[in-house]
Structure formats: structure tokens, C-alpha cells
Design a protein around this motif. Structure first.
Motif, PDB file in Angstrom:
ATOM      1  N   THR A  71       0.672  -1.284   0.003  1.00 46.95           N
ATOM      2  CA  THR A  71      -0.122   0.141   0.198  1.00 46.95           C
ATOM      3  C   THR A  71       0.800   1.063   0.224  1.00 46.95           C
ATOM      4  N   GLY A  72       0.773   2.552  -1.155  1.00 44.53           N
ATOM      5  CA  GLY A  72       1.063   3.515  -0.602  1.00 44.53           C
ATOM      6  C   GLY A  72       0.245   4.901  -0.344  1.00 44.53           C
ATOM      7  N   ILE A  73       0.689   5.208   0.360  1.00 46.55           N
ATOM      8  CA  ILE A  73      -0.222   6.628   1.841  1.00 46.55           C
ATOM      9  C   ILE A  73       0.563   7.446   0.444  1.00 46.55           C
ATOM     10  N   LEU A  74      -0.641   8.694   0.594  1.00 48.76           N
ATOM     11  CA  LEU A  74      -0.753   9.759   0.011  1.00 48.76           C
ATOM     12  C   LEU A  74      -0.956  10.877   1.419  1.00 48.76           C
ATOM     13  N   PRO A 114      -9.590   3.770  -5.230  1.00 49.96           N
ATOM     14  CA  PRO A 114      -8.974   3.103  -6.022  1.00 49.96           C
ATOM     15  C   PRO A 114      -8.877   3.038  -7.260  1.00 49.96           C
ATOM     16  N   GLY A 115      -9.246   4.121  -7.579  1.00 49.06           N
ATOM     17  CA  GLY A 115      -8.540   5.313  -8.465  1.00 49.06           C
ATOM     18  C   GLY A 115      -7.165   6.119  -8.388  1.00 49.06           C
ATOM     19  N   GLY A 116      -6.360   5.519  -8.074  1.00 49.59           N
ATOM     20  CA  GLY A 116      -4.804   6.038  -6.960  1.00 49.59           C
ATOM     21  C   GLY A 116      -4.689   7.405  -7.360  1.00 49.59           C
ATOM     22  N   VAL A 117      -3.553   7.431  -7.517  1.00 49.19           N
ATOM     23  CA  VAL A 117      -2.889   8.642  -7.524  1.00 49.19           C
ATOM     24  C   VAL A 117      -3.387  10.376  -7.973  1.00 49.19           C
ATOM     25  N   ASP A 118      -4.509   9.323  -9.458  1.00 46.80           N
ATOM     26  CA  ASP A 118      -5.781  10.721 -10.100  1.00 46.80           C
ATOM     27  C   ASP A 118      -6.629  11.454  -9.294  1.00 46.80           C
ATOM     28  N   GLU A 119      -6.659   9.917  -8.808  1.00 49.52           N
ATOM     29  CA  GLU A 119      -8.253  10.107  -7.665  1.00 49.52           C
ATOM     30  C   GLU A 119      -7.915  11.343  -6.621  1.00 49.52           C
ATOM     31  N   TYR A 120      -6.602  11.359  -5.823  1.00 50.71           N
ATOM     32  CA  TYR A 120      -6.399  11.537  -4.486  1.00 50.71           C
ATOM     33  C   TYR A 120      -5.961  13.111  -5.438  1.00 50.71           C
ATOM     34  N   LEU A 121      -5.434  13.585  -6.372  1.00 51.25           N
ATOM     35  CA  LEU A 121      -5.453  14.952  -6.919  1.00 51.25           C
ATOM     36  C   LEU A 121      -6.629  15.603  -7.159  1.00 51.25           C
ATOM     37  N   GLN A 122      -7.907  14.449  -7.834  1.00 54.04           N
ATOM     38  CA  GLN A 122      -9.556  15.342  -8.353  1.00 54.04           C
ATOM     39  C   GLN A 122      -9.847  15.600  -6.460  1.00 54.04           C
TER      40      GLN A 122
END
Length: 598
Positions: free
Chosen positions: A315-318, A492-500
Motif C-alpha cells: 500500500t502507498g500512502i498519499l 481505487p482510482g490511485g494517484v489520479d483520484e487523490y489529485l481530483q
């Protein structure tokens, strides 16, 4: 395209090493060039020579008349007594920089959380680095030479920087030279790649994905690079083509050639075998965070976190700086108790943490590398089942880039990157089953990052990663979580979801103006400022209309096109993503202009 600057027969040497020997190259308008290579091979020296900051021993650098070159190097030369605002905009009146779209974009992207009137002497090293980058980007240089610009930036700021640079030089306006180990950034921004190695500079077309393909072809055809390095590069190419969604939008390399090269490359990780081995080592219980909250001096940092870490989970944490990532890692590692809630730990869990500091080496600085390593296990098992490998510490050192001669080198004489690699090795040799990595990519070049990723592919255990290196995170983890307003959220959408989610979370006044700088408002804006904003607003509306038409056209082409033409489908998909990203950026700008024009 017009020529901006060039180098002729550059020669540079140190007392014990020739760095460059008769290097000639050039930069044209519209070039965005990434510079890669091993640590110590001369990337920063090349950048400094091209920017006029360092003289070669022989040869010369020529610059077209009136071309201005701005450089961000790794040295901190800022004045401690100066304020953030004065450093970035100088004596420019506030109404001028506040009405300048470029200045507002730079200040919003890099300095939104800083006090505009704070003295630089009160800031951290990372904050000072952002101020230096903002000062450079707010200027009018034709060519930017950036040495590790993504250092101290989080994922959100790195994404902003990539968008800013692409928007700044979409075609024939200026040039960009960038030294960075951030492979996502290289692939997102650069139109060409220069590899620095063996006293030469070798050019490649395209970003990082195209460079990897061409390097694999070069190594195969020349047959001069050992088989292990070829296999590692081919494995990374397989990841670029199959593993990371963002890479498929890069049509600069030949799809058929890439597919042929990776036809016999297995999946990056054998997830079933690794999870099975992880369960046998860990049992079914790892670490459970049950309704956990953490506060410091009554200030909540994490709130009602519920997370059950499974055996073999990667798991990656943003999260932005200060969001609570280190606090979360402390809870997992058992070094920090929760304020409320409970942390339940499995009986067989053995945690090891790779921190941003080199704590593991502090007691061994005078010892040779061989002595430090020999105090641990004599062998280490990587992989599972039939693919399991028994590796000695010496073999692991070789895989992490150490030459046999370096085994006798005292730890204190190693470079920053070599110390980092030794730190990784010592942690792995301690055979943990839960590995926590906090910014593991610091001081590692792209080749060493690939080697570390290759080791982690066959590491059987739980992996928790905090990093601002988007490529590394997507490469070694299977899922991501984000810390948003103190809550841990699955992405679920990864980094792109986080940025959104971060864009939706941000409010415009807070994101567009640093704390302490007056926010231009309807009563303080001049009529000229309002007219300029309305004029740009009308232009933005026309651009949005054209982009909307282009997106509809691409959708139509994708509907009508033969889906078996794989290369064409990928190209259209890339065009669609680029158009949608441009549309999102324009919509953000339109909102800001609307506020200015009111």
C-alpha cells in the motif's frame, strides 16, 4: 525550430576522473530535455556548464543573442533576512504580480501554505527550495535549467509543476533542461532524454518510456552490456507498457517493437505466491487500526482511522506535508500510541522502517562496508516457491550497484546514494515481514531505483510506502490510500483520484494567495485590471469551446475506429487525456478570472 544554445567539444575532469570528453550537443526552441544517469557521472556538472554557471576545462558553450537562462541548482543561496514575497516578486507592486497569470499560477502552485511576509531564515529547507523554484518560474527566462526540481515537493505540487512547464512551452517558445530521478515527471514533461554515461552524453527521443525502449534496443544490438542489466531494463519496459496507465499515452516509441521485446517477460510480481508466503510468515493478523485517532496538544491529526492491514498487502500512502503520514507510520510501527482507539498487532509481526534519516549507519561510520554487512545474516531468501533465490550479502550489494572494491570502503566515505542503498540492504537482511518505507527514493538515481524495485518485486511481506515519487509508488504498490482532512481514505482510482479529491477540497482564495498577501478584491482592483481580466476571460471561454469540440471529435473517432488497430487506439486515448487535462486547467483559470472580473 530556432537554436537556443549549444555545446562544442566540452571537456571536464576532476583530479582523479575525466567526467566529459569532447561532448557536443544543442538545445532548440520547444525542447524539454530530461537528463538521466548514475550518481556521480556528471549530470549536475553538465547542467551548470550549459547554464553558464561552470566553465569547462576545454570546449565552449554558445548562447543565441538575447536568450536568457535561469538555473535552479541544489545550493541554497537565498538571503535569510528577505521575506518570501520580496524573494519571489522583488519590488513589483502587488497589483501587477496579482494580475499576472503566470505569477499567480506559480504562487498558487508552490507557496499557498506559506506566510508571504515570513523571513526565509524561519523556513525549513524544503520550504526555502519551493521559494527558490517559485522565484525562477515567476521570471521571464527563455531557457530553464532545473537540478532536481521535484525535491521537497509532494505529489500534488509535482503534478502542478509538470502541468505548468508543459503549458509554458507547448511548442516553440523556449527550452527546458531538467536533471531529476522522478521518472513520472520525466515521462510527463520531457520530449527528449539525454543519458550521461562513460564521459559522453547520449540523446534519445521522447520521455522516460521511450528512453527505456531505445536503451533496451541499444544494449541488445551492441551486446556490450551484461545480461542482468538488459533483463532489468526489459522488466521495467514491461511495467511501462502493462502496469502504469499513464504511460500508455506516450506514442513516441514503436508499439510493435515494444511488444516484441516484452513478449516473454512475466508479470512484474507473482502476487499469489508472495501472498501465500506472507501468510506463512505472518499468519492472518498483521496490524489492525481500530477507530484510531491521534491529536497533538488537542489538535487532531488523524480521526477515526479504521484499517486492517492484510498479509502481503502493498500500500502507498498519499497526503500533503503535515497531513499525518509520519503519524500513521508511527502507529503501524508501534513507536506512537493512539490518543483514542486501539492498535492490534499480530504476534509474529516484525516491523522494519526505512526512514528519511540514516540512523542504521550512525554507529558504523568508521567500519568498512564488508564488516557492517557480515554482522547480519549470511544468506537471504527472495521470492517464493520454485522462484525462490538464496542470495548472499555480497550478491545483494552487487544488485544494488556496489562494486567489489567498495566493500573495503568505510561507511563515512560513501556517497549519499551509496549510504541509502546500504541502509536498504541492512534493513532487508534483518528479515522483517512488515516493511515501512518513508521516502525511500532520496539520493537514488533511476538505475538504482529500478534495482530496488526489482528487489521489492520478490520481497514476501507487507509493504507500506510513503513517497512523493509517483512512479515508484505506482510501481511497487498495488493500492493507495490518501489522508484527507485527518481521515484515511481508500483510493481505487490511485494517484489520479487523490489529485481530483485535493482539487475539489481546495478553496480558491486559500490556494491562489499565500497567507499574509492581500487578496485582490472588487473594491481594490482598478478598472484596467478588470478590463484585462474580462479580456482574458473571453479568450479562455473561446479556448474552452474549441477544446470541447476537440474532445467530442476524439470520442467520435474512438467510436468509429477499428479497435484492433492498437497503436491508433492508444494514440487517441493519449490525445483525449491531454485534451481533458487542458480543459480542466482552463476551467480552473476561468474560475479565477471570473473572480477577478467581478
Amino acid at each position: 525550430m530556432a537554436h537556443l544554445l549549444g555545446a562544442e567539444a566540452l571537456h571536464l575532469e576532476y583530479p582523479t576522473k575525466v567526467v566529459f570528453d569532447s561532448v557536443s550537443l544543442g538545445v532548440d526552441e520547444g525542447d524539454r530535455i530530461g537528463i538521466v544517469g548514475r550518481n556521480g557521472d556528471g549530470k549536475s556538472s553538465l547542467l551548470a556548464m550549459l547554464a553558464g554557471q561552470r566553465e569547462p576545462d576545454s570546449g565552449r558553450v554558445t548562447v543565441r543573442g538575447r536568450v536568457r537562462i535561469g538555473m535552479l541548482d541544489q545550493a541554497d543561496t537565498l538571503d535569510d533576512e528577505a521575506t518570501v514575497g520580496h524573494t519571489v516578486v522583488g519590488e513589483t507592486p502587488e497589483h501587477e504580480w496579482a494580475g499576472d497569470p503566470r505569477a499567480r499560477d506559480v504562487i498558487a502552485g508552490l507557496l499557498g501554505d506559506l506566510d508571504w511576509h515570513a523571513q526565509l531564515g524561519t523556513l525549513s529547507g524544503g520550504q526555502r527550495r519551493r521559494v527558490a523554484l517559485a522565484r525562477l518560474l515567476a521570471g521571464d527566462d527563455d531557457v530553464l535549467a532545473l537540478d532536481e526540481p521535484t525535491n521537497h515537493l509532494d505529489v500534488e505540487a509535482i503534478t502542478w509543476l509538470a502541468t505548468h512547464l508543459k503549458r509554458r512551452w507547448p511548442t516553440n517558445a523556449g527550452g527546458l533542461l531538467v536533471v531529476t530521478h522522478d521518472r513520472w515527471f520525466l515521462d510527463e514533461v520531457c520530449t527528449a532524454t539525454w543519458e550521461v554515461h562513460d564521459r559522453i552524453v547520449e540523446p534519445f527521443e521522447g520521455g522516460y518510456a521511450a528512453y527505456i525502449l531505445q536503451r533496451v534496443e541499444r544494449d541488445r544490438q551492441a551486446a556490450v552490456v551484461e545480461q542482468r542489466r538488459q533483463n532489468l531494463a526489459r522488466k521495467e519496459l514491461a511495467w511501462l507498457r502493462r502496469g502504469a496507465p499513464a504511460r500508455t499515452s506516450k506514442p513516441k516509441f514503436r508499439i510493435d517493437t515494444a511488444n516484441a521485446l516484452i513478449a516473454d517477460v512475466p508479470e512484474i510480481r507473482d502476487k499469489v505466491a508472495l501472498q501465500s508466503l506472507a501468510i506463512s510468515r505472518l499468519g492472518k493478523d498483521v496490524v489492525d487500526l481500530l477507530d484510531v485517532s491521534v491529536s497533538y496538544d488537542d489538535r487532531p491529526v488523524l480521526t477515526s482511522v479504521e484499517w486492517r492491514i492484510a498479509p502481503g498487502e502493498r500500500t502507498g500512502i498519499l497526503g500533503v506535508n503535515g497531513a499525518g503520514k509520519s503519524t500513521l507510520l508511527g502507529l503501524i510501527a508501534g513507536t506512537l500510541p493512539p490518543t483514542t482507539g486501539r492498535v492490534k498487532r499480530g504476534k509474529t509481526v516484525k516491523v522494519a522502517s526505512l526512514t528519511q534519516h540514516l540512523d542504521e549507519l550512525e554507529d558504523h561510520l568508521d567500519d568498512p562496508v564488508r564488516v557492517v554487512v557480515s554482522r547480519l545474516h549470511t544468506t537471504y531468501t527472495f521470492g517464493a516457491g520454485a522462484k525462490a533465490q538464496e542470495l548472499t550479502p555480497g550478491q545483494l550489494l552487487e544488485r544494488l550497484g556496489f562494486a567489489s572494491a567498495q566493500l573495503s570502503t568505510p561507511v563515512k566515505d560513501l556517497s549519499g546514494g551509496e549510504k541509502r542503498r546500504l541502509q536498504v540492504l541492512l534493513i532487508l537482511l534483518d528479515q522483517p515481514n512488515l516493511l515501512v518505507l518513508d521516502e525511500p527514493t532520496n539520493d537514488l538515481d533511476t538505475d538504482m531505483l529500478a534495482a530496488l524495485e526489482d528487489l521489492l518485486d520478490s520481497w514476501p511481506g507487507c509493504l507500506i510506502v510513503v513517497t512523493h515519487d509517483r512512479y515508484f509508488m505506482e510501481r511497487v504498490t498495488d493500492q493507495q490510500y490518501g489522508i484527507l482532512d485527518g481521515h484515511l481514505r481508500h483510493l481505487p482510482g490511485g494517484v489520479d483520484e487523490y489529485l481530483q479529491l485535493r482539487r475539489a477540497q481546495a478553496t480558491r482564495p486559500a490556494s491562489a494567495t499565500p497567507r499574509g498577501a492581500a487578496t485582490p478584491n472588487a473594491t481594490s482592483r482598478s478598472g484596467a485590471e478588470k478590463r484585462a481580466a474580462r479580456k482574458e476571460l473571453a479568450l479562455a471561454e473561446r479556448k474552452l469551446e474549441r477544446i470541447g469540440e476537440r474532445i467530442r471529435s476524439i470520442h467520435q473517432q474512438m467510436t468509429e475506429h477499428d479497435q484492433s488497430d492498437y497503436a491508433r487506439v492508444i494514440r487517441l486515448g493519449g490525445e483525449l487525456r491531454d485534451a481533458e487535462a487542458e480543459q480542466a486547467a482552463l476551467e480552473d483559470r476561468w474560475l479565477g478570472l471570473s473572480e477577478l472580473a467581478d
